[in-house]
Scaffold this motif. Structure first.
Motif, PDB file in Angstrom:
ATOM      1  N   ALA A  42       0.843  -1.199   0.000  1.00  0.00           N
ATOM      2  CA  ALA A  42       0.000   0.000   0.000  1.00  0.00           C
ATOM      3  C   ALA A  42       0.875   1.244   0.000  1.00  0.00           C
ATOM      4  CB  ALA A  42      -0.926  -0.005   1.212  1.00  0.00           C
ATOM      5  N   PHE A  43       0.418   2.264  -0.727  1.00  0.00           N
ATOM      6  CA  PHE A  43       1.158   3.519  -0.817  1.00  0.00           C
ATOM      7  C   PHE A  43       1.035   4.238   0.523  1.00  0.00           C
ATOM      8  CE2 PHE A  43       2.651   7.128  -3.507  1.00  0.00           C
ATOM      9  CZ  PHE A  43       3.589   6.414  -4.232  1.00  0.00           C
ATOM     10  N   SER A  44       2.129   4.372   1.263  1.00  0.00           N
ATOM     11  CA  SER A  44       2.094   4.971   2.593  1.00  0.00           C
ATOM     12  C   SER A  44       3.025   6.174   2.649  1.00  0.00           C
ATOM     13  CB  SER A  44       2.520   3.954   3.658  1.00  0.00           C
ATOM     14  OG  SER A  44       1.701   2.802   3.611  1.00  0.00           O
ATOM     15  N   SER A  45       2.701   7.133   3.506  1.00  0.00           N
ATOM     16  CA  SER A  45       3.557   8.299   3.715  1.00  0.00           C
ATOM     17  C   SER A  45       4.512   8.031   4.866  1.00  0.00           C
ATOM     18  CB  SER A  45       2.702   9.529   4.024  1.00  0.00           C
ATOM     19  OG  SER A  45       3.534  10.617   4.389  1.00  0.00           O
ATOM     20  N   PRO A  46       5.811   8.310   4.672  1.00  0.00           N
ATOM     21  CA  PRO A  46       6.764   8.112   5.771  1.00  0.00           C
ATOM     22  C   PRO A  46       6.549   9.089   6.924  1.00  0.00           C
ATOM     23  CG  PRO A  46       7.871   8.265   3.630  1.00  0.00           C
ATOM     24  CD  PRO A  46       6.462   8.717   3.425  1.00  0.00           C
ATOM     25  N   ALA A  47       5.778  10.150   6.708  1.00  0.00           N
ATOM     26  CA  ALA A  47       5.648  11.203   7.715  1.00  0.00           C
ATOM     27  C   ALA A  47       5.110  10.668   9.034  1.00  0.00           C
ATOM     28  CB  ALA A  47       4.743  12.317   7.178  1.00  0.00           C
ATOM     29  N   ASP A  48       4.180   9.734   8.974  1.00  0.00           N
ATOM     30  CA  ASP A  48       3.556   9.236  10.206  1.00  0.00           C
ATOM     31  C   ASP A  48       4.518   8.434  11.065  1.00  0.00           C
ATOM     32  OD1 ASP A  48       1.181  10.402   9.383  1.00  0.00           O
ATOM     33  OD2 ASP A  48       0.483   8.571   8.380  1.00  0.00           O
ATOM     34  N   ALA A  49       5.603   7.951  10.475  1.00  0.00           N
ATOM     35  CA  ALA A  49       6.548   7.123  11.227  1.00  0.00           C
ATOM     36  C   ALA A  49       7.622   7.944  11.924  1.00  0.00           C
ATOM     37  CB  ALA A  49       7.212   6.111  10.290  1.00  0.00           C
ATOM     38  N   VAL A  50       7.769   9.212  11.553  1.00  0.00           N
ATOM     39  CA  VAL A  50       8.851  10.030  12.108  1.00  0.00           C
ATOM     40  C   VAL A  50       8.775  10.160  13.629  1.00  0.00           C
ATOM     41  CG1 VAL A  50       9.894  12.331  12.110  1.00  0.00           C
ATOM     42  CG2 VAL A  50       9.204  11.265   9.949  1.00  0.00           C
ATOM     43  N   PRO A  51       7.596  10.425  14.234  1.00  0.00           N
ATOM     44  CA  PRO A  51       7.561  10.542  15.701  1.00  0.00           C
ATOM     45  C   PRO A  51       8.056   9.287  16.423  1.00  0.00           C
ATOM     46  CG  PRO A  51       5.555  11.414  14.733  1.00  0.00           C
ATOM     47  CD  PRO A  51       6.288  10.734  13.637  1.00  0.00           C
ATOM     48  N   HIS A  52       7.855   8.123  15.836  1.00  0.00           N
ATOM     49  CA  HIS A  52       8.272   6.874  16.475  1.00  0.00           C
ATOM     50  C   HIS A  52       9.758   6.589  16.240  1.00  0.00           C
ATOM     51  CE1 HIS A  52       4.019   6.088  17.183  1.00  0.00           C
ATOM     52  NE2 HIS A  52       3.792   6.279  15.894  1.00  0.00           N
ATOM     53  N   LEU A  53      10.272   6.987  15.083  1.00  0.00           N
ATOM     54  CA  LEU A  53      11.663   6.689  14.745  1.00  0.00           C
ATOM     55  C   LEU A  53      12.640   7.685  15.349  1.00  0.00           C
ATOM     56  CD1 LEU A  53      11.256   5.737  10.967  1.00  0.00           C
ATOM     57  CD2 LEU A  53      11.757   4.187  12.848  1.00  0.00           C
ATOM     58  N   GLY A  54      12.227   8.918  15.531  1.00  0.00           N
ATOM     59  CA  GLY A  54      13.135   9.940  16.048  1.00  0.00           C
ATOM     60  C   GLY A  54      14.284  10.187  15.085  1.00  0.00           C
ATOM     61  N   TRP A  55      15.500  10.324  15.634  1.00  0.00           N
ATOM     62  CA  TRP A  55      16.663  10.626  14.788  1.00  0.00           C
ATOM     63  C   TRP A  55      17.092   9.451  13.915  1.00  0.00           C
ATOM     64  CZ3 TRP A  55      18.429  15.149  13.486  1.00  0.00           C
ATOM     65  CH2 TRP A  55      18.160  16.247  14.308  1.00  0.00           C
ATOM     66  N   TRP A  56      16.553   8.262  14.162  1.00  0.00           N
ATOM     67  CA  TRP A  56      16.859   7.136  13.272  1.00  0.00           C
ATOM     68  C   TRP A  56      16.380   7.397  11.848  1.00  0.00           C
ATOM     69  CZ3 TRP A  56      20.204   3.516  14.479  1.00  0.00           C
ATOM     70  CH2 TRP A  56      20.435   3.222  15.822  1.00  0.00           C
ATOM     71  N   VAL A  57      15.451   8.353  11.722  1.00  0.00           N
ATOM     72  CA  VAL A  57      14.925   8.658  10.391  1.00  0.00           C
ATOM     73  C   VAL A  57      16.016   9.203   9.474  1.00  0.00           C
ATOM     74  CG1 VAL A  57      14.264  11.075  10.803  1.00  0.00           C
ATOM     75  CG2 VAL A  57      12.941   9.691   9.218  1.00  0.00           C
ATOM     76  N   VAL A  58      17.093   9.736  10.048  1.00  0.00           N
ATOM     77  CA  VAL A  58      18.188  10.271   9.227  1.00  0.00           C
ATOM     78  C   VAL A  58      18.925   9.153   8.495  1.00  0.00           C
ATOM     79  CG1 VAL A  58      20.355  11.575   9.283  1.00  0.00           C
ATOM     80  CG2 VAL A  58      18.443  12.254  10.761  1.00  0.00           C
ATOM     81  N   LEU A  59      19.022   7.987   9.118  1.00  0.00           N
ATOM     82  CA  LEU A  59      19.802   6.898   8.533  1.00  0.00           C
ATOM     83  C   LEU A  59      19.100   6.226   7.357  1.00  0.00           C
ATOM     84  CD1 LEU A  59      21.200   5.164  11.762  1.00  0.00           C
ATOM     85  CD2 LEU A  59      22.325   6.837  10.250  1.00  0.00           C
ATOM     86  N   ILE A  60      17.770   6.247   7.360  1.00  0.00           N
ATOM     87  CA  ILE A  60      17.045   5.510   6.312  1.00  0.00           C
ATOM     88  C   ILE A  60      17.292   6.101   4.926  1.00  0.00           C
ATOM     89  CG2 ILE A  60      14.759   4.807   5.514  1.00  0.00           C
ATOM     90  CD1 ILE A  60      13.895   4.641   8.437  1.00  0.00           C
ATOM     91  N   PRO A  61      17.101   7.420   4.702  1.00  0.00           N
ATOM     92  CA  PRO A  61      17.424   7.967   3.368  1.00  0.00           C
ATOM     93  C   PRO A  61      18.906   7.837   3.026  1.00  0.00           C
ATOM     94  CG  PRO A  61      16.060   9.489   4.625  1.00  0.00           C
ATOM     95  CD  PRO A  61      16.524   8.438   5.576  1.00  0.00           C
TER      96      PRO A  61
END
Length: 646
Positions: A89-108
C-alpha cells in the motif's frame, strides 16, 4: 563507345563510378527520363505507421503495468523501512517520524548508498530524474537506451523514494517507459525515427499511467522528446497514452489524481491576479533551476567519489524530514491538501522552504527520482501563500487561494521546463477543475515568458546542454515544404548537345563567357529531350579523350525532380542520391526539361523567410492614404532577384 582511358589501370569506370556531383544518364531516351530516379511523394502516414501504432498500444499497456508495479514496490520499501511491515500500500513516511526519532536520518542515507552502488556498478544513467538522459539519447544516439536501464531505473528509484527521497514516481516511470520503448525499437527492425516514436510512446504512456493525464502526456512527448508534431509520431504516442490510461482505470479507478471541489469561475480582477502570480512563480522557477544546478556543481567539487554523493544527499533528506516529516516521500497527498486549502499559511510556507531544501540537495547529489511532484508541491505552496495573502488584503478581488495554488503548481513547471501546454493541460486533467483552465493558461504563459527572457536552458536541458548537446527550443513548420520546385529552380538553363565533342566544349569553357561559368550543364539530344547533367569538373577531366561526344559520357538514368515537388522533397532527394543539382521536368510532360535546381537555389529560397522574420515596415500610413510608399517595400520587392547559381 567508350573512352580508351576506360581500359587503363586505376581509372574509374564512369558506368559504375559516376561523379557525386553529376547526374549520370543513359544515351537512350527510354532509359533516361522514363527510368529517372524521382523523390517519393511525402505522405502523412503509411503501413509502417500502422505497425508502429500497434506496437505502441501494447507498449502503453506494458507501461501501465510497470507503473503499477513501481508504485507497489515504493509502497513495499516504505512500509518495510519505516513501519517494519510487509505491505504494498502507498504509505507516507511522515507518520513514522515521531516513532523513529533521529533514526529517520539513517534511512534515506542508506537508500542513497544503495543507489550509489547501483549507479557505480550498474549504470551511471540511472542518476537524476531521467528525462534529460532520454532527450540526449533521442538527439544523439538514435533513441538507443541501454537495455539494463529498463529495470535498473525503476528499482533504484523505488529504493530512493521508498527510503524517504522527496521525489515523485512519475520521473522514473517516464524514463522506464522510454527505455522499454527503446528496447522494443532495438529488438524490432525499425528506423531511427520509428525508434524515437516508440521511446516517446513508452515515456508518455508511463506518465499517463501515473497521473491519468493522457492529453498532457502526449503534449509532454511532443515538447520534450519528439521535438515535432507529425501524424506519423502523434498517432502512435496518442494511442499508447489511451491504452495506458485505460489500463490505469482498470487497476486504480477513474477518479482524478488530485480531487478538488467545483469552484466558481474567476472574475476579471481575480484573473489578472492569477496571471501576476504565475509571473512571480515563473521568476522563482528560474532561480530554482539555477540553484539546483549550482548544488550539482558544488557536489562535483567534493573530494570523494560520486558514488557516495547520494548518501550525503540522503543525510540531508533525513535531517530535513526529522523537522518537516511531510517532505519525505512522493508527497502526492501534500499536493491534494494544498489544492484543497487544508494547510495553514505558516504550514504552507514551511513546507515550501523545507521541500525545496530537501529536494534540491538530494537531486543535486545525483540520486534517482522525479522532479514533477516536488515542483508541484513547491509551486502549489507558493501559489497558495500568495492567494491567501491577497485574499486577506484585498478580498474584493475575489481571489480563491485554491485556484492560486493550482496556478502556482503548474506555473513553476511551465517556467522550469518551458513545457507550457503540458503544464496547463496536466493541471486541468489531474484536477478536472474547469474554473481553473483560464487562470492556468494566463499564469503558465506569464511564467513561460519570464523563463524565456531570463534563462537559455531549462531544468530538463541544462545538464545535457553542458555536455554540448543542442536541444531544439522551437518547433516551426518546415519552410522548404511550403515552396515548390517550379518556383525556385532556374528556368533559363544553358544546355549542351549530346553530339558535341569534348574538344569544342572545352574551348567554349575556356572562353569564360557568363554562360560557361556554371558548374553543371544539362545535356539534351536532337529532339530537345534531356539526357542528363555533366559537371564542369567532368568536362575538364583529362582522362577523357577530346574526341569523345557528350552522349558517350553518360550511362545511368538521371536523377530528376518534378516541378510540382516541394523543396523539402528535392533537398532530401539530393542527400539520398549524393548530388548537388537536379534536373527539373514538367509536371505535364516528364520528358520536357523546364529547369535545373541546385543547392544554391534551395538556400536562396530561404530569403523570403528571413525577410519576413527580420524586415519591419509600415504599409498602412493614414497621412498618405492606403497606398504603401516604395521605400517601405522589402528589398526583394523593389529589385528583381535573380537566380543564385552555384
Amino acid at each position: 563507345m567508350t573512352s580508351p582511358a576506360d581500359n587503363l589501370p586505376g581509372h574509374a569506370d564512369v558506368r559504375t563510378e559516376g561523379s557525386t556531383d553529376a547526374l549520370p544518364l543513359s544515351p537512350a531516351l527510354g532509359a533516361t527520363l522514363d527510368a529517372a530516379k524521382m523523390p517519393r511523394r511525402s505522405t502523412l502516414v503509411d503501413r509502417r505507421v500502422l505497425r508502429i501504432t500497434a506496437v505502441s498500444v501494447v507498449l502503453g499497456i506494458g507501461a501501465a503495468l510497470i507503473a503499477k508495479i513501481l508504485t507497489m514496490l515504493i509502497g513495499l520499501i516504505t512500509n518495510l523501512v519505516f513501519y517494519g511491515r510487509v505491505s504494498t500500500a502507498f504509505s507516507s513516511p511522515a507518520d513514522a517520524v515521531p516513532h523513529l526519532g533521529w533514526w529517520v536520518v539513517l534511512i534515506p542515507a542508506l537508500g542513497g548508498v544503495i543507489v550509489g552502488f547501483m549507479a557505480r556498478w550498474g549504470s551511471r544513467a540511472i542518476r537524476g530524474h531521467g528525462i534529460p538522459e532520454a532527450m540526449e539519447q533521442v538527439l544523439l544516439n538514435e533513441s538507443k537506451i541501454p537495455p539494463r536501464i529498463t529495470f535498473l531505473k525503476p528499482i533504484s528509484s523505488a529504493i530512493a523514494i521508498g527510503t524517504g527521497g522527496p521525489f515523485g514516481a512519475e520521473g522514473p516511470i517516464i524514463a522506464t517507459g522510454g527505455a522499454l520503448g527503446s528496447l522494443i525499437g532495438q529488438i524490432l527492425k525499425v528506423t531511427g525515427s520509428e525508434r524515437k516514436v516508440l521511446l516517446a510512446a513508452g515515456a508518455a504512456a508511463g506518465m499517463s499511467a501515473i497521473f491519468s493525464a493522457p492529453i498532457a502526456s502526449v503534449v509532454l512527448a511532443v515538447e520534450l522528446l519528439l521535438f515535432e508534431l507529425r501524424p506519423r509520431s502523434l498517432i502512435p504516442v496518442a494511442l499508447a497514452c489511451v491504452a495506458a490510461t485505460g489500463m490505469r482505470y482498470v487497476l486504480m479507478g477513474t477518479a482524478p489524481v488530485f480531487q478538488m471541489p467545483v469552484l466558481a469561475s474567476p472574475g476579471g480582477w481575480a484573473l489578472a491576479i492569477y496571471v501576476l502570480i504565475g509571473a512571480v512563480v515563473g521568476l522563482l522557477s528560474v532561480w530554482t533551476t539555477r540553484i539546483v544546478y549550482g548544488i550539482e556543481d558544488w557536489f562535483e567539487e567534493l573530494p570523494i567519489h560520486w558514488m557516495w554523493w547520494p548518501a550525503i544527499g540522503g543525510v540531508v533528506v533525513g535531517v530535513v524530514g526529522y523537522f518537516a516529516p511531510l517532505t519525505l516521500g512522493v508527497g502526492y497527498s501534500n499536493i491534494e491538501d494544498i489544492l484543497n486549502g487544508r494547510l495553514t499559511l505558516s504550514a504552507l510556507a514551511f513546507l515550501c522552504v523545507m521541500k525545496f531544501l530537501s529536494w534540491s540537495i538530494s537531486l543535486g547529489s545525483g540520486t534517482s527520482g522525479g522532479t514533477l511532484a516536488p515542483l508541484f508541491t513547491i509551486g502549489g505552496a507558493l501559489g497558495a501563500v500568495a492567494g491567501i495573502g491577497i485574499a486577506a488584503i484585498a478580498p474584493h478581488f475575489g481571489v480563491d487561494p485554491r485556484i492560486a495554488a493550482l496556478v502556482g503548481m503548474a506555473a513553476i513547471f511551465a517556467g522550469a521546463s518551458r513545457a507550457l501546454l503540458t503544464a496547463v493541460v496536466f493541471a486541468f486533467e489531474t484536477t478536472a477543475q474547469p474554473a481553473g483552465l483560464l487562470p492556468l493558461l494566463g499564469g503558465c504563459t506569464a511564467a513561460y515568458l519570464i523563463s524565456a527572457l531570463m534563462m537559455r536552458n531549462t531544468i530538463m536541458t541544462e545538464k545535457i546542454a553542458r555536455r554540448g548537446v543542442r536541444v531544439p527550443a522551437e518547433y516551426a513548420a518546415d519552410y522548404l515544404d511550403q515552396v515548390i520546385v517550379g518556383d525556385a529552380c532556374a528556368r533559363e538553363v544553358v544546355t549542351l548537345k549530346t553530339t558535341q565533342t569534348l574538344a569544342e566544349v572545352r574551348r567554349w569553357l575556356n572562353e569564360s563567357t557568363p554562360e560557361s561559368l556554371h558548374q553543371g550543364f544539362p545535356v539534351v539530344d536532337e529532339g530537345g529531350h534531356v539526357q542528363g547533367v555533366l559537371t564542369r569538373r567532368s568536362l575538364l577531366d583529362p582522362q577523357w579523350h577530346y574526341t569523345l561526344t557528350l552522349g558517350e559520357l553518360v550511362t545511368r538514368p538521371p536523377i530528376a525532380v518534378n516541378e510540382s515537388h516541394s523543396l523539402r522533397e528535392a533537398a532530401d532527394h539530393m542527400v539520398a542520391e549524393s548530388v548537388g543539382r537536379l534536373v527539373v521536368v514538367s509536371k505535364d510532360d516528364p520528358h520536357k526539361l523546364v529547369g535545373i535546381l541546385t543547392r544554391g537555389d534551395i538556400l536562396a529560397a530561404h530569403g523570403r523567410r528571413l525577410r519576413e522574420a527580420r524586415h519591419s515596415s509600415r504599409y498602412l500610413r493614414f497621412r498618405d492614404g492606403l497606398k504603401p510608399r516604395p521605400e517601405d517595400a522589402p528589398a526583394g520587392a523593389r529589385k528583381g532577384t535573380g537566380h543564385v547559381a552555384e
